[in-house]
Design an enzyme around this catalytic site. Structure first.
Site, PDB file in Angstrom:
ATOM      1  CG  ASP A 231      -0.222  -0.066   2.427  1.00 51.79           C
ATOM      2  OD1 ASP A 231       0.842   0.341   2.541  1.00 51.79           O
ATOM      3  OD2 ASP A 231      -0.980  -0.465   3.470  1.00 51.79           O
ATOM      4  CG  ASN A 239      -6.936  10.697   0.071  1.00 51.98           C
ATOM      5  OD1 ASN A 239      -6.550  11.123  -1.162  1.00 51.98           O
ATOM      6  ND2 ASN A 239      -7.131   9.382   0.548  1.00 51.98           N
ATOM      7  CG  ASP A 248      -9.415   9.237  -6.722  1.00 52.80           C
ATOM      8  OD1 ASP A 248      -9.269   8.644  -5.828  1.00 52.80           O
ATOM      9  OD2 ASP A 248     -10.647   9.856  -6.988  1.00 52.80           O
ATOM     10  CG  ASP A 274      -3.623   2.890   1.032  1.00 51.48           C
ATOM     11  OD1 ASP A 274      -4.430   2.610   1.540  1.00 51.48           O
ATOM     12  OD2 ASP A 274      -2.488   3.344   1.424  1.00 51.48           O
TER      13      ASP A 274
END
Length: 351
Positions: A231, A239, A248, A274
């Site tokens: 991840d 974010n 994104d 993620d």
């Protein structure tokens, strides 16, 4: 894997063909009906000429007090109108078929008209016989014109069968379009149910299905199977500080880098958030470790130059005979947490 996010060129082509056939069919019906109406008018005019010639001849020979000159004018008016439009009319072939017959009939009518006028002024047996003979010639010519007009119209009505051919072709094309739309929708639904909407990678549902198949194949052929889980390090921070749009973007670009780094036989998944997974068939843990390290270095290098800086932590596990898919995933997940706890941006294997 083929993506069904937009209609294929084949579907667009079939739709255009269907539209064109529909347009051609509508135009063909419109022009054919218009032509048939025009042809009916021509047949009516030729029939009127024939009937008027018969009527005026009987009127003059019977010495009726009714004036024949009105009928003369009507007949000549029909001839003038018909001949003035010519034989090559854009509406139909019926006028062309009867045009020369009308011209010949006009010549014969001129002779008969002259005899009728002369007989009206000075009746005689000689003129009466000439009128009878010439009227028979005119009637025969008029019948030939009417018959030619009717025959040409019947031929055109037969040509109307082309409409049914176009209709059948249109229906077949419509069926092809419907079948292709159904297949397209089904493929699109299948794609969306097994792929992540952001990265276009296979999703967790696809992973759960395919990992069982890979484990079964590994067991059947006694081949190696490894799993890489990873991840994005501190993805929540990206974010929170850069926005979900930036997050994104990181996921999309990361997915592209992974797909360009792994082998063709490897399967790449976005398992959630993620988190990503790479299933490596016929690969032992050392080979999977090397691939994981390659992924880590590629992402570290690319994110430092082309997009938002980020790193990944990776965990690697090799399938052990007899364990369940859930246990296999848990082993790789434990290795991933070890990489996180070891300082991030690193690869750890399950021990």
């Amino acid at each position: 894997m083929l993506q069904y996010k937009r209609p294929s060129t084949y579907l667009i082509g079939l739709s255009l063909v269907l539209f064109c056939l529909g347009f051609v069919m509508a135009y063909y019906v419109y022009t054919t009906v218009s032509n048939l109406k025009y042809d009916a008018k021509i047949i009516n005019e030729t029939g009127t000429i024939r009937g008027s010639i018969q009527r005026v001849t009987k009127l003059v020979l019977s010495d009726s007090p009714e004036s024949p000159y009105v009928i003369f004018n009507d007949i000549n008016g029909l001839f003038d109108h018909f001949i003035s439009e010519g034989g090559g009319n854009r509406h139909s072939g019926v006028r062309e078929a009867v045009y020369h017959g009308i011209v010949e009939l006009r010549e014969k009518w001129n002779i008969l008209e002259t005899l009728l006028v002369e007989f009206r002024q000075t009746p005689s047996r000689r003129l009466e016989l000439e009128i009878v003979a010439e009227s028979e010639v005119c009637w025969f010519a008029a019948d030939s014109v009417v018959f030619a007009a009717q025959s040409a119209t019947e031929w055109k009505v037969g040509e109307f069968n082309h409409f049914y051919r176009i209709l059948i072709l249109n229906a077949l094309t419509a069926i092809l379009v419907i079948v292709h739309v159904v297949l397209y929708v089904r493929k699109k639904l299948e794609f969306e149910s097994s792929h992540d909407s952001v990265t276009d990678l296979l999703n967790r549902r696809a992973y759960d299905s395919m990992i069982r198949s890979e484990i079964a194949r590994s067991t059947r052929y006694s081949s190696k199977l490894s799993l890489i889980l990873f991840d994005v390090d501190k993805f929540k921070h990206i974010n929170d500080t850069r926005g979900h749009g930036a997050g994104d973007r990181v996921l999309v670009e990361l997915a592209q880098e992974i797909k360009s780094t792994v082998r063709e036989t490897d399967l790449v998944f976005r398992t959630g958030g993620d988190e990503f997974a790479v299933v490596c068939p016929e690969t032992e843990i050392s080979g999977a470790f090397q691939l994981a390290e390659k992924i880590r270095k590629t992402i570290e290098l690319q994110s430092a130059t082309d997009w938002i800086a980020c790193t990944v932590s990776l965990g690697v596990a090799e399938y052990q005979s007899g364990i369940s898919p859930k246990e296999f995933y848990h082993q790789a997940d434990q290795a991933l947490y070890a990489a996180k706890n070891g300082g991030r941006n690193r690869v750890e294997t399950w021990n």
